[in-house]
Structure formats: structure tokens, C-alpha cells
Design an enzyme around this catalytic site. Structure first.
Site, PDB file in Angstrom:
ATOM      1  N   ASN A   9       0.864  -1.190   0.000  1.00 52.75           N
ATOM      2  CA  ASN A   9       0.000   0.000   0.000  1.00 52.75           C
ATOM      3  C   ASN A   9       0.897   1.235   0.000  1.00 52.75           C
ATOM      4  O   ASN A   9       1.532   1.542   1.004  1.00 52.75           O
ATOM      5  CB  ASN A   9      -0.879  -0.057   1.264  1.00 52.75           C
ATOM      6  CG  ASN A   9      -1.743   1.180   1.422  1.00 52.75           C
ATOM      7  OD1 ASN A   9      -1.821   2.026   0.525  1.00 52.75           O
ATOM      8  ND2 ASN A   9      -2.394   1.278   2.566  1.00 52.75           N
ATOM      9  N   LYS A  11       0.000   4.268  -0.247  1.00 52.85           N
ATOM     10  CA  LYS A  11      -0.671   5.417   0.392  1.00 52.85           C
ATOM     11  C   LYS A  11      -0.491   6.680  -0.460  1.00 52.85           C
ATOM     12  O   LYS A  11      -0.577   6.609  -1.683  1.00 52.85           O
ATOM     13  CB  LYS A  11      -0.155   5.594   1.827  1.00 52.85           C
ATOM     14  CG  LYS A  11      -0.260   4.284   2.615  1.00 52.85           C
ATOM     15  CD  LYS A  11      -0.065   4.438   4.093  1.00 52.85           C
ATOM     16  CE  LYS A  11      -0.179   3.073   4.758  1.00 52.85           C
ATOM     17  NZ  LYS A  11      -0.106   3.135   6.197  1.00 52.85           N
ATOM     18  N   HIS A  97      -9.610   0.765   5.028  1.00 53.83           N
ATOM     19  CA  HIS A  97      -8.275   0.870   5.623  1.00 53.83           C
ATOM     20  C   HIS A  97      -8.365   1.766   6.864  1.00 53.83           C
ATOM     21  O   HIS A  97      -9.160   2.703   6.901  1.00 53.83           O
ATOM     22  CB  HIS A  97      -7.283   1.460   4.608  1.00 53.83           C
ATOM     23  CG  HIS A  97      -5.887   1.485   5.140  1.00 53.83           C
ATOM     24  ND1 HIS A  97      -5.423   2.513   5.929  1.00 53.83           N
ATOM     25  CD2 HIS A  97      -4.876   0.592   5.042  1.00 53.83           C
ATOM     26  CE1 HIS A  97      -4.182   2.249   6.290  1.00 53.83           C
ATOM     27  NE2 HIS A  97      -3.817   1.094   5.764  1.00 53.83           N
ATOM     28  N   GLU A  99      -6.738   4.177   7.931  1.00 50.81           N
ATOM     29  CA  GLU A  99      -6.630   5.636   7.728  1.00 50.81           C
ATOM     30  C   GLU A  99      -7.930   6.200   7.170  1.00 50.81           C
ATOM     31  O   GLU A  99      -8.280   7.351   7.434  1.00 50.81           O
ATOM     32  CB  GLU A  99      -5.424   5.956   6.834  1.00 50.81           C
ATOM     33  CG  GLU A  99      -4.121   5.800   7.623  1.00 50.81           C
ATOM     34  CD  GLU A  99      -2.968   5.185   6.868  1.00 50.81           C
ATOM     35  OE1 GLU A  99      -2.978   5.200   5.621  1.00 50.81           O
ATOM     36  OE2 GLU A  99      -2.048   4.667   7.538  1.00 50.81           O
ATOM     37  N   GLU A 169      -5.375  -5.406  10.651  1.00 50.15           N
ATOM     38  CA  GLU A 169      -4.349  -4.393  10.853  1.00 50.15           C
ATOM     39  C   GLU A 169      -4.622  -3.644  12.156  1.00 50.15           C
ATOM     40  O   GLU A 169      -5.410  -2.698  12.166  1.00 50.15           O
ATOM     41  CB  GLU A 169      -4.346  -3.399   9.695  1.00 50.15           C
ATOM     42  CG  GLU A 169      -4.051  -4.022   8.353  1.00 50.15           C
ATOM     43  CD  GLU A 169      -3.574  -2.956   7.366  1.00 50.15           C
ATOM     44  OE1 GLU A 169      -2.399  -2.999   6.988  1.00 50.15           O
ATOM     45  OE2 GLU A 169      -4.365  -2.085   7.004  1.00 50.15           O
ATOM     46  N   GLY A 175       2.350   2.030  10.804  1.00 54.41           N
ATOM     47  CA  GLY A 175       3.257   3.159  10.653  1.00 54.41           C
ATOM     48  C   GLY A 175       3.946   3.580  11.944  1.00 54.41           C
ATOM     49  O   GLY A 175       4.553   4.640  12.012  1.00 54.41           O
ATOM     50  N   SER A 215       3.384  -2.325  10.334  1.00 59.06           N
ATOM     51  CA  SER A 215       4.844  -2.335  10.506  1.00 59.06           C
ATOM     52  C   SER A 215       5.500  -3.664  10.113  1.00 59.06           C
ATOM     53  O   SER A 215       6.413  -4.139  10.781  1.00 59.06           O
ATOM     54  CB  SER A 215       5.227  -1.929  11.933  1.00 59.06           C
ATOM     55  OG  SER A 215       4.786  -0.608  12.196  1.00 59.06           O
ATOM     56  N   GLY A 236       2.826  -1.294   4.299  1.00 58.22           N
ATOM     57  CA  GLY A 236       2.811   0.127   3.972  1.00 58.22           C
ATOM     58  C   GLY A 236       4.231   0.624   3.734  1.00 58.22           C
ATOM     59  O   GLY A 236       4.796   0.456   2.656  1.00 58.22           O
TER      60      GLY A 236
HETATM   61  P1  PGA Z   1       2.770   0.123   7.672  1.00 59.68           P
HETATM   62  O1  PGA Z   1       1.298   0.305   7.041  1.00 59.68           O
HETATM   63  O2  PGA Z   1       3.345  -1.127   7.083  1.00 59.68           O
HETATM   64  O3  PGA Z   1       3.523   1.350   7.268  1.00 59.68           O
HETATM   65  O4  PGA Z   1       2.587   0.009   9.152  1.00 59.68           O
HETATM   66  C1  PGA Z   1       0.450  -0.787   6.861  1.00 59.68           C
HETATM   67  C2  PGA Z   1      -0.852  -0.362   6.253  1.00 59.68           C
HETATM   68  O5  PGA Z   1      -1.300   0.758   6.523  1.00 59.68           O
HETATM   69  O6  PGA Z   1      -1.477  -1.102   5.493  1.00 59.68           O
END
Ligand code: PGA
Length: 253
Positions: A9, A11, A97, A99, A169, A175, A215, A236
Site C-alpha cells: 500500500n 498510500k 483501511h 486511515e 491491521e 506506521g 509495521s 505500507g
Molecule cells: P505500515 O502500514 O506497514 O507502514 O505500518 C500498513 C498499512 O497501513 O497497510
């Protein structure tokens, strides 16, 4: 057997140049044996989907949209539909997601409409679920994830749900550099799989793929993938470096 699935992803983190450069670097290296044993998809920003699609050319890497609207066309200023992204080469769409849920404010009902729209527009939705840190600390993980999964799949037949992937998630791991331990992730994945069995049947529960996200890095991918109910990874930050993303694909193979 569930085929491992690794999704990247991107983003809102790439521009036109870096999207194509990243796609080219991935495609140059992924066509080895690992790439054949794993389903791989990337989710660039909408604007660069076509350029990335061109860079992937005839490779087996799939393309996905980070979000879609729940109508297929009409007077919905600023929105993008499932049929639009399908037409330009997308196979998947992320729905709900964290976010979108926690920054933009999408609720369970809207997420469900997007899952339904993805399927009716010919896409394979990835329904994202996961608890906030305060929910985990107050032992509400199972309650929240159950609610989001049930709501996300509401109204869908087993046949439709066979086209859905679920991504667990935990919001506190996205993140932040904090990863759920393989045991914490496995516990949530097993709970989701049991829920699918309860809602549908044993067969669908065994077949549905459940990805872990939050992460994920080359250093923790293999131990997460070793868990029985973790079928893949939604990545991500580490998907923005071709080298790291490729290492994660190899770890999942
Ligand atoms: P991240 O994001 O790997 O940066 O933690 C994962 C995601 O938002 O799908």
C-alpha cells in the site's frame, strides 16, 4: 492450501516519477520463483495507476485501488468508482483501511457499501479491520474486530465472500514501528477465521485469506507468515523500498 498474498500500500507517498521507478524495480526482480509462489499486488495513488499498470506490462503483479466510492457512476464530485479502476487494470480494492476509518471518518456501514460495490464492479475487495490501542488495552479487540468483520461482510453470500480477502491491521501497529507479536496476530486471525466459519461455513473459513498489516518489515515477515492463520501481509512503509518489498515477498514464499 491458501496461496500467500503480499500487498504493498503506497498510500499518498509516491509521485509520478517514483511510482514508475518503484514499479520497474519490483517487476525487474519479482519474476523469480518467489514471485510465482506468492500473489503480489500494489496499491499506488489513483493518479499513477495507469503508469504503474504500463510498467508492470505483462508481469503477474496485480494492481489495486486504495479506496473506491460505493456508486459506479454519476454526480459524485471527486469520487472514483470500482468500474473506473477496473477498466484501467485494477484487480483489487482496499475497503475500510484504518486511515480511511480513523483519519477520514468512514464507518462500518460505508465500508460495507464499498465492499459490495467493489464486488459488483468486478474487483476483489480487501476488507481491513483492526482495533485501536485503547480498545486492545481494554480487552475489546475481539469485540471490535468481530463488529467490523460482520458489518463489512453484511448482506453478502458465501459465493461473494469467496472473492474477499480480510486484512487484520491493528491500528496501533500501523506506521508506528510497533508490530503485533506473531502470537497476537495469530490470535486475531484465528478469531476472524472462526467468525467466517460461523457466519458461512467451514469451507469458506478454510479458503478465505487473512493478511496481517502493521509495521511489516523484511525482519519480521517470516515469523508472521509462519503462523497458521496468517496468509499474507499488507505492507505500507516497507513497500516503498523495492528491496524491502521484494525481501518480504521472498519471506512469504
Ligand atoms: P505500515 O502500514 O506497514 O507502514 O505500518 C500498513 C498499512 O497501513 O497497510
Amino acid at each position: 492450501m491458501r496461496k500467500p498474498f503480499v500487498a504493498g500500500n503506497w498510500k499518498m507517498s509516491t509521485d509520478s516519477h517514483s511510482s514508475v521507478a518503484l514499479a520497474e524495480a519490483i517487476v525487474a526482480d519479482v519474476s523469480d520463483a518467489a514471485g510465482q509462489r506468492v500473489d503480489v499486488a500494489v496499491f499506488p495513488p489513483f493518479l499513477y495507476l495507469q503508469a504503474v499498470c504500463k510498467a508492470f506490462n505483462s508481469s503477474h503483479i496485480a494492481l489495486g485501488a486504495q479506496d473506491i466510492y460505493f456508486e459506479q457512476n454519476g454526480a459524485f464530485t471527486g469520487e472514483i468508482s470500482a468500474s473506473m479502476v477496473k477498466e484501467i487494470g485494477c484487480t483489487y480494492a482496499l475497503c475500510g483501511h484504518s486511515e480511511r476509518r480513523h483519519v477520514i471518518g468512514e464507518g462500518d456501514e460505508l465500508v460495507n457499501r464499498k465492499v459490495v460495490a467493489a464486488l459488483s464492479g468486478g474487483l476483489l475487495p480487501i476488507l481491513c479491520v483492526g482495533e485501536l490501542i485503547k480498545e486492545r488495552q481494554s480487552s475489546k479487540t475481539s469485540e471490535v474486530v468481530t463488529r467490523q468483520t460482520k458489518a463489512g461482510l453484511a448482506g453478502l453470500s458465501a459465493e461473494k465472500v469467496s472473492g474477499v480477502t480480510i486484512a487484520y491491521e491493528p491500528v496501533w501497529a500501523i506506521g508506528t514501528g510497533l508490530t503485533a507479536t506473531p502470537q497476537q496476530a495469530q490470535e486475531a486471525h484465528a478469531m476472524i477465521r472462526n467468525l467466517v466459519v460461523e457466519m458461512y461455513d467451514e469451507k469458506l473459513g478454510e479458503e478465505i485469506r487473512i493478511l496481517y498489516g502493521g509495521s511489516v518489515k523484511p525482519g519480521n515477515a517470516a515469523e508472521l507468515m509462519a503462523e497458521r492463520d496468517i496468509d499474507g501481509l499488507l505492507v505500507g512503509g516497507a513497500s516503498l523500498k523495492a528491496e524491502d518489498f521484494l525481501a518480504i515477498i521472498r519471506a512469504a514464499a
